[in-house]
Design a protein around this motif. Sequence first.
Motif, PDB file in Angstrom:
ATOM      1  N   ILE A  50       3.848 -21.219  59.692  1.00  0.00           N
ATOM      2  CA  ILE A  50       3.742 -20.049  58.823  1.00  0.00           C
ATOM      3  C   ILE A  50       2.288 -19.607  58.723  1.00  0.00           C
ATOM      4  CG2 ILE A  50       4.175 -19.113  56.521  1.00  0.00           C
ATOM      5  CD1 ILE A  50       6.241 -21.225  56.100  1.00  0.00           C
ATOM      6  N   GLY A  82       5.860 -25.130  57.988  1.00  0.00           N
ATOM      7  CA  GLY A  82       6.662 -24.947  56.781  1.00  0.00           C
ATOM      8  C   GLY A  82       7.780 -25.970  56.686  1.00  0.00           C
ATOM      9  N   LYS A  83       8.430 -26.004  55.535  1.00  0.00           N
ATOM     10  CA  LYS A  83       9.512 -26.976  55.350  1.00  0.00           C
ATOM     11  C   LYS A  83      10.676 -26.682  56.284  1.00  0.00           C
ATOM     12  CE  LYS A  83       8.231 -27.935  50.568  1.00  0.00           C
ATOM     13  NZ  LYS A  83       8.553 -27.814  49.145  1.00  0.00           N
ATOM     14  N   HIS A  84      10.767 -25.466  56.825  1.00  0.00           N
ATOM     15  CA  HIS A  84      11.830 -25.167  57.797  1.00  0.00           C
ATOM     16  C   HIS A  84      11.417 -25.528  59.227  1.00  0.00           C
ATOM     17  CE1 HIS A  84       9.315 -21.842  58.682  1.00  0.00           C
ATOM     18  NE2 HIS A  84       9.918 -20.892  57.983  1.00  0.00           N
ATOM     19  N   ARG A 115      13.470 -22.675  49.329  1.00  0.00           N
ATOM     20  CA  ARG A 115      14.432 -21.630  49.694  1.00  0.00           C
ATOM     21  C   ARG A 115      15.089 -21.864  51.052  1.00  0.00           C
ATOM     22  NH1 ARG A 115      12.326 -15.591  48.415  1.00  0.00           N
ATOM     23  NH2 ARG A 115      11.185 -16.032  46.519  1.00  0.00           N
ATOM     24  N   CYS A 116      14.286 -22.326  52.031  1.00  0.00           N
ATOM     25  CA  CYS A 116      14.859 -22.505  53.374  1.00  0.00           C
ATOM     26  C   CYS A 116      15.896 -23.628  53.369  1.00  0.00           C
ATOM     27  CB  CYS A 116      13.762 -22.769  54.406  1.00  0.00           C
ATOM     28  SG  CYS A 116      12.620 -24.076  53.958  1.00  0.00           S
ATOM     29  N   CYS A 126       8.480 -24.559  46.671  1.00  0.00           N
ATOM     30  CA  CYS A 126       9.582 -23.734  47.201  1.00  0.00           C
ATOM     31  C   CYS A 126      10.552 -24.578  48.045  1.00  0.00           C
ATOM     32  CB  CYS A 126       8.988 -22.621  48.061  1.00  0.00           C
ATOM     33  SG  CYS A 126      10.208 -21.621  48.921  1.00  0.00           S
ATOM     34  N   CYS A 136      12.437 -17.009  53.617  1.00  0.00           N
ATOM     35  CA  CYS A 136      11.076 -17.486  53.340  1.00  0.00           C
ATOM     36  C   CYS A 136      10.238 -16.346  52.752  1.00  0.00           C
ATOM     37  CB  CYS A 136      10.439 -18.010  54.627  1.00  0.00           C
ATOM     38  SG  CYS A 136       8.749 -18.579  54.382  1.00  0.00           S
ATOM     39  N   PRO A 137       9.627 -16.556  51.601  1.00  0.00           N
ATOM     40  CA  PRO A 137       8.856 -15.475  50.984  1.00  0.00           C
ATOM     41  C   PRO A 137       7.733 -14.957  51.876  1.00  0.00           C
ATOM     42  CG  PRO A 137       8.583 -17.565  49.780  1.00  0.00           C
ATOM     43  CD  PRO A 137       9.667 -17.772  50.776  1.00  0.00           C
ATOM     44  N   TYR A 138       7.169 -15.817  52.691  1.00  0.00           N
ATOM     45  CA  TYR A 138       6.089 -15.364  53.572  1.00  0.00           C
ATOM     46  C   TYR A 138       6.621 -14.420  54.644  1.00  0.00           C
ATOM     47  CZ  TYR A 138       3.159 -18.824  51.320  1.00  0.00           C
ATOM     48  OH  TYR A 138       2.458 -19.537  50.382  1.00  0.00           O
ATOM     49  N   CYS A 142       3.656 -24.078  51.140  1.00  0.00           N
ATOM     50  CA  CYS A 142       5.065 -24.078  50.708  1.00  0.00           C
ATOM     51  C   CYS A 142       5.196 -24.417  49.215  1.00  0.00           C
ATOM     52  CB  CYS A 142       5.877 -25.090  51.515  1.00  0.00           C
ATOM     53  SG  CYS A 142       6.274 -24.520  53.177  1.00  0.00           S
TER      54      CYS A 142
HETATM   55  S1  SF4 Z   1      11.150 -20.914  52.452  1.00  0.00           S
HETATM   56 FE1  SF4 Z   1       9.652 -21.843  51.079  1.00  0.00          FE
HETATM   57  S2  SF4 Z   1       9.712 -24.037  51.595  1.00  0.00           S
HETATM   58 FE2  SF4 Z   1      10.700 -22.942  53.258  1.00  0.00          FE
HETATM   59  S3  SF4 Z   1       9.077 -22.623  54.767  1.00  0.00           S
HETATM   60 FE3  SF4 Z   1       9.140 -20.785  53.479  1.00  0.00          FE
HETATM   61  S4  SF4 Z   1       7.651 -21.183  51.833  1.00  0.00           S
HETATM   62 FE4  SF4 Z   1       8.068 -23.140  52.821  1.00  0.00          FE
END
Ligand code: SF4
Length: 342
Positions: free
Chosen positions: A156, A150-152, A190-191, A188, A245-247, A185
């Motif tokens: 994931i 993921g971007k963080h 969000r992170c 998104c 993170c939505p996941y 991702c």
């Molecule tokens: S918050 Fe969004 S961009 Fe960051 S890891 Fe989760 S899905 Fe990916």
Amino acid sequence: MNAAWIKTTAQELGFHLVGIASAERPPEADFLQEWLRKGFAGEMTYLSRNVEKREHPRLLFPPARSIIVCGLSYHSRTDETERISPQPIGQISRYARGADYHHVLKEKLFALLHLMQADTPRPIVAKVCVDTAPLLERACAKSAGLGWIGKHGGVINPRYGSWCFLGEILVDFECEYDTPMKDGCGACTRCLDACPTGALIAPYTLDARKCLSYLTIEHRGVIPETLRPALGNCVFGCDRCQEVCPYNQQADAPGLAEFLPRESLKHLSLEWLATLSEHDFPHIFADSPILRTGWRGLLRNTAVAIGNSHDRDLLPVLRQLSRSPESLIREHAEWGMTRLLS
Ligand code: SF4
Ligand code: SF4
């Protein structure tokens, strides 16, 4: 060896995720040297020491032909309820609230290896890794189809999010490999938006020197003053980029007994932490990842968290810390007192 049998056996042993990748150099290795060269690893000099081995699993373990990657979720619903606390408590990263994952994962990985060995007449040459070996384990997990990076920076999985520990068995045989998962991702961010220090300088790129997880756990020295307010009440690690993170918000929470938050860690009062002695520290946190930060580190972080607490009733404990023989603790306690009084 049959890949389906390995996966079924791993699941019977309790692993939530399992996949198999060829022991090739993962594409993510291309970015490691550049990341290190830019100094983003901070004081984690051990990352540069075995960089070639880290880039290629076969330099770490020449017989390796395949990597069996297993994941264990540490997520439990109690994590959500415990955060509602009016007391000035120290926040511990979720992964560190239960037993030390190294032991739990190693035991299961060795059990899997023994069952594999019992199922085949020829000896298996293998190496079990959990976190400490120089291996790009997130890249391996991606190659083995456990999820995407993921971007963080965490792996994931659509079902378990990124609340998973990873462990690997490097083995000397080839078998059927999994397909990497597509990046989920999308647009998104969000992170990146949630990170209080801007440590996620770009999607998929962490400057560890600004990351509160690094600063409160790996970093041994002074926490830069400009970053101390962002620490809030975190005394060990930071989960903010993962929590948004939505996941992760919809992830399954198996609630494994080993990783359930220990009662003693649910409401870790800052006052109690500030009075913790160097002698008691290793006993109280035995078999806990919290040992990693050391007593000095934990009290340094606590002094900052008290400074951020707005609770002037805690001034006497900070005053006590400011008389510590340890200059690191003294300096952060003095900063905390100034912040509380300002
Ligand atoms: S918050 Fe969004 S961009 Fe960051 S890891 Fe989760 S899905 Fe990916
Ligand atoms: S762990 Fe905390 S400080 Fe580090 S990148 Fe995530 S949100 Fe930022």
